[in-house]
Design an enzyme around this catalytic site. Structure first.
Site, mmCIF file in Angstrom:
data_model
loop_
_atom_site.group_PDB
_atom_site.id
_atom_site.type_symbol
_atom_site.label_atom_id
_atom_site.label_comp_id
_atom_site.label_asym_id
_atom_site.label_seq_id
_atom_site.Cartn_x
_atom_site.Cartn_y
_atom_site.Cartn_z
ATOM 1 N N ASP A 67 0.889 -1.140 -0.005
ATOM 2 C CA ASP A 67 0.175 -0.078 0.058
ATOM 3 C C ASP A 67 0.928 1.135 -0.016
ATOM 4 O O ASP A 67 2.023 1.038 0.197
ATOM 5 C CB ASP A 67 -0.942 -0.121 1.157
ATOM 6 C CG ASP A 67 -0.241 -0.633 2.561
ATOM 7 O OD1 ASP A 67 0.737 -0.480 2.651
ATOM 8 O OD2 ASP A 67 -1.119 -1.106 3.309
ATOM 9 N N ASN A 136 -7.109 -3.488 14.329
ATOM 10 C CA ASN A 136 -8.352 -3.487 13.933
ATOM 11 C C ASN A 136 -8.708 -4.719 13.228
ATOM 12 O O ASN A 136 -9.722 -5.158 12.396
ATOM 13 C CB ASN A 136 -9.170 -2.201 13.297
ATOM 14 C CG ASN A 136 -8.296 -1.991 12.107
ATOM 15 O OD1 ASN A 136 -7.468 -2.855 11.696
ATOM 16 N ND2 ASN A 136 -8.672 -0.795 11.546
ATOM 17 N N HIS A 138 -6.857 -5.342 10.365
ATOM 18 C CA HIS A 138 -6.727 -5.138 8.889
ATOM 19 C C HIS A 138 -5.431 -5.626 8.624
ATOM 20 O O HIS A 138 -4.502 -5.957 9.409
ATOM 21 C CB HIS A 138 -6.678 -3.531 8.670
ATOM 22 C CG HIS A 138 -5.501 -2.655 8.852
ATOM 23 N ND1 HIS A 138 -5.587 -1.341 8.938
ATOM 24 C CD2 HIS A 138 -4.202 -3.103 9.329
ATOM 25 C CE1 HIS A 138 -4.337 -0.932 9.173
ATOM 26 N NE2 HIS A 138 -3.755 -1.956 9.540
ATOM 27 N N GLU A 143 -9.711 -2.280 5.550
ATOM 28 C CA GLU A 143 -10.057 -2.158 7.099
ATOM 29 C C GLU A 143 -11.402 -2.750 7.371
ATOM 30 O O GLU A 143 -11.883 -3.577 6.114
ATOM 31 C CB GLU A 143 -10.311 -0.458 7.112
ATOM 32 C CG GLU A 143 -9.144 0.449 6.606
ATOM 33 C CD GLU A 143 -8.080 0.461 7.751
ATOM 34 O OE1 GLU A 143 -7.957 -0.388 8.708
ATOM 35 O OE2 GLU A 143 -7.654 1.410 8.150
HETATM 36 P P1 PGA Z 1 2.653 -2.099 12.497
HETATM 37 O O1 PGA Z 1 1.351 -2.025 11.624
HETATM 38 O O2 PGA Z 1 3.580 -2.941 12.066
HETATM 39 O O3 PGA Z 1 3.046 -0.698 12.380
HETATM 40 O O4 PGA Z 1 1.965 -2.362 13.819
HETATM 41 C C1 PGA Z 1 0.820 -3.282 11.111
HETATM 42 C C2 PGA Z 1 -0.402 -2.721 10.390
HETATM 43 O O5 PGA Z 1 -1.158 -1.816 10.533
HETATM 44 O O6 PGA Z 1 -1.099 -3.617 9.594
#
Ligand code: PGA
Length: 253
Positions: A67, A136, A138, A143
Site C-alpha cells: 500500500d 482492528n 486489517h 479495513e
Molecule cells: P505496525 O502496523 O506494523 O506498525 O504495527 C501493522 C498494520 O497496521 O498492518
C-alpha cells in the site's frame, strides 16, 4: 494454518527471516509481497544481515508493496516508498526496476489499481506475501467491512488506523485519510502468506484472525481460508490464543 510461537520481537523477526530466505534460496526469482509499519522492520534488518554475511541474492527478486498513502510522493519521508528504500531496497541488491509500490500520486487511482494488479499478474503472481496486522485486524489497508473480493483499490482509513499511525506524524491531523492498497483478493491469490504480529496491542486482532469467525469485520480472518498461511507471534501477541496450542513451538491446524 501454521502458528509459530516465539518469545519476543527479535525471535519473531528471525523466524520470519528464515522463511523469506528459504523462499529465495528455493526460487531466486521469487515475487515477494512486502509490508511497511513497525512489524517487518526486524525482518528486513535480518534479511540485510543475511545478504551481507552469506550473500542472500535479491538480484532476480521482484517486490510488490501492499500500500501507499494517497497524495504522498516517493520523496516524502512519510511515504511507504521512502520507508522501503530506507529499510530494504537501498540495502540489498534488489534492482530498482523490480521494486513496485502503488503510486499514491496517480490522478486516476482506479486505473492505478488495475495497472498494479496487471503488473503483479505479469510477474507471475506473488509467491510469498508478508503481512503485519492492524489492531482492528486489517491487513494491508483493508479495513473492517472491506469487500473480500476487492483487488488493488483506493481505501478510506479507519479512525483506529489513523490513531495508530499518528505515532509516525507530528499531529494526528497530518495522517492521510486515504490510501491505495492491495485488496483481500490479491492477498488470497499469493501462494504463501506470512503474517507477523508482536506486542500486547495485537493480541485481540491475532485472536480474531486465527480463532474468530471469518467475517469482513475482521479482514485478517479470511486467511483461515488460505491454504498456506504461517502466522508468527511473540508471547504478548499470542496472549489470547488457546494455551494448549502454545505447548508446541509450532502448532498446525
Ligand atoms: P505496525 O502496523 O506494523 O506498525 O504495527 C501493522 C498494520 O497496521 O498492518
Amino acid at each position: 494454518m501454521r502458528i509459530i510461537f516465539t518469545e519476543d520481537y527479535e525471535a519473531m523477526s528471525r523466524e520470519a527471516a528464515k522463511i523469506v530466505s528459504g523462499q529465495l534460496y528455493l526460487k531466486p526469482a521469487s515475487v515477494l509481497g512486502l509490508a511497511t509499519g513497525s512489524t517487518p522492520v526486524g525482518l528486513y534488518e535480518m534479511l540485510i544481515q543475511v545478504h551481507e554475511t552469506i550473500g542472500l541474492d535479491f538480484s532476480s527478486v521482484t517486490t510488490f508493496n501492499l500500500d501507499e498513502y494517497v497524495g504522498m510522493s516517493p520523496e516524502n519521508p512519510q511515504s511507504y516508498h521512502y520507508f522501503m528504500q530506507e529499510h530494504l531496497f537501498s540495502r540489498v541488491n534488489l534492482k530498482p526496476e523490480n521494486c513496485f509500490v502503488p503510486d499514491g500520486m496517480a490522478e486516476d487511482l482506479a486505473a492505478e489499481g488495475r495497472r498494479y494488479d496487471e503488473r503483479i499478474r505479469q510477474a507471475g503472481g506473488i509467491d510469498l506475501q508478508v503481512l503485519g496486522i492492524g489492531q482492528n485486524a486489517h491487513i494491508g489497508f483493508n479495513e473492517p467491512d472491506i469487500k473480500f473480493e476487492a483487488m488493488t483499490h483506493k481505501v478510506r482509513l479507519d479512525d483506529e488506523t489513523i490513531r495508530a499511525n499518528s505515532r509516525f506524524f507530528a499531529r494526528a491531523e497530518d495522517v492521510p485519510r486515504y490510501a491505495i492498497s492491495l485488496g483481500i483478493r490479491n492477498i488470497m491469490l499469493a501462494l504463501r502468506v506470512l503474517l507477523l504480529a508482536n506486542g500486547a496491542k495485537k493480541a485481540e486482532a491475532v485472536y480474531k484472525a486465527v480463532c474468530g469467525s471469518v467475517t469482513p469485520e475482521a479482514p485478517a480472518s479470511i486467511l483461515q481460508l488460505h491454504r498456506d498461511v504461517t502466522v508468527i507471534v511473540d508471547r504478548e501477541a499470542a496472549a489470547h490464543l488457546p494455551a494448549e496450542w502454545k505447548r508446541e513451538a509450532v502448532y498446525t491446524f
